[in-house]
Design a protein around this motif. Structure first.
Motif, short mmCIF file in Angstrom:
data_model
loop_
_atom_site.label_atom_id
_atom_site.label_comp_id
_atom_site.label_asym_id
_atom_site.label_seq_id
_atom_site.Cartn_x
_atom_site.Cartn_y
_atom_site.Cartn_z
N GLY A 114 0.81 -1.22 0.00
CA GLY A 114 0.00 0.00 0.00
C GLY A 114 0.84 1.26 0.00
N GLY A 115 2.13 1.13 -0.33
CA GLY A 115 3.00 2.28 -0.36
C GLY A 115 2.83 3.09 -1.63
N ASP A 116 3.72 4.01 -1.82
CA ASP A 116 3.66 4.87 -2.99
C ASP A 116 3.90 4.06 -4.25
N LYS A 130 -7.85 5.12 -9.98
CA LYS A 130 -8.30 5.13 -8.60
C LYS A 130 -7.57 6.19 -7.77
N ASN A 131 -6.34 6.50 -8.17
CA ASN A 131 -5.48 7.35 -7.34
C ASN A 131 -5.22 8.74 -7.89
N PHE A 132 -5.55 8.96 -9.15
CA PHE A 132 -5.24 10.24 -9.78
C PHE A 132 -6.39 10.75 -10.64
N LYS A 153 -5.33 11.91 -3.17
CA LYS A 153 -5.01 11.98 -1.75
C LYS A 153 -3.75 12.81 -1.55
N PRO A 154 -3.58 13.46 -0.40
CA PRO A 154 -2.41 14.32 -0.17
C PRO A 154 -1.09 13.58 -0.35
N LYS A 155 -0.17 14.19 -1.08
CA LYS A 155 1.17 13.68 -1.31
C LYS A 155 2.15 14.84 -1.13
N ASN A 178 6.78 19.11 -6.88
CA ASN A 178 6.56 19.13 -5.44
C ASN A 178 5.96 20.46 -4.98
N TYR A 179 5.34 20.43 -3.80
CA TYR A 179 4.73 21.63 -3.25
C TYR A 179 5.76 22.69 -2.89
#
Length: 218
Positions: A114-116, A130-132, A153-155, A178-179
């Protein structure tokens, strides 16, 4: 080094029109052009083992290059081997071996579940819906399709931009935005499908490397 490995394996359609095709469903908008590109890229990993060279480039918030590293990757059915400088990473789908030849040590861990999905390119492509949220940006004159994936989901990153050959589905480049305004860029070259491999290619061989200290964290 570990961060680069994690973002690599990082470490991969048909000719599309430039105008996005959007389908409205009960779950929201679906970008059909993006789906075509990503599904074709996913099928490349499903058909056979692949090998490729990736050049990993880190850029700071000022877009200045802070690190550059090259790695050779072999991937098959969720298993991989990454060789970069004095370090080799093996994964047989259950365990991960990180071998540092300079220190003559191997650290063994259980593969995190269930990791990245960035660690597993086939999983990233197989589960992107499902994720993006995906968006087809454009197609370049040379047939390169540009697709953005925004995590639901937050990354630590807000977008993955993928450049994919729309003719054969081969990933050409992945950009991690990246943020903090830094970027991780992964340029793929020498991509080959149908690579030859066997089970032993994805595990550290202790018998062939006498004297290497094995630190088993499983």
């Amino acid at each position: 080094m570990k961060r680069l490995f994690t973002l690599i394996v990082a470490l991969c359609s048909l000719q599309l029109c430039a105008t996005a095709q959007i389908t409205h469903t009960a779950k929201g908008e679906v970008d059909e052009n993006a789906n075509k590109v990503l599904k074709k890229a996913s099928s490349v990993f499903e058909k056979s083992a692949v090998s490729f060279t990736v050049t990993m480039i880190n850029r700071d918030s000022q877009k200045k290059e802070t690190a550059r590293q090259k790695a050779e990757v072999l991937y098959s059915k969720g298993r991989y081997r990454v060789v970069s400088g004095s370090q080799t990473l093996y994964c047989d789908g259950k365990s991960v071996w990180q071998w540092d030849k300079q220190t003559s040590e191997v650290t063994v861990n259980t593969l995190a579940q269930g990791g990245d999905d960035l660690m597993n390119p086939a999983a990233l492509l197989a589960t992107y819906s499902k994720n993006f949220k995906v968006k087809f940006i454009r197609q370049e004159d040379d047939g390169t399709a540009v697709v953005d994936l925004t995590p639901l989901k937050p990354k630590s990153y807000y977008k993955i931009r993928m450049l994919i050959n729309s003719n054969n589905g081969y990933i050409k480049q992945m950009e991690l935005h990246n943020y903090d305004s830094s970027e991780g860029i992964y340029q793929v070259s020498a991509f080959k499908s149908g690579a030859k491999c066997n089970d032993g290619d994805f595990m550290f061989d202790a018998s062939a490397n006498k004297g290497v200290e094995i630190i088993d964290m499983r």
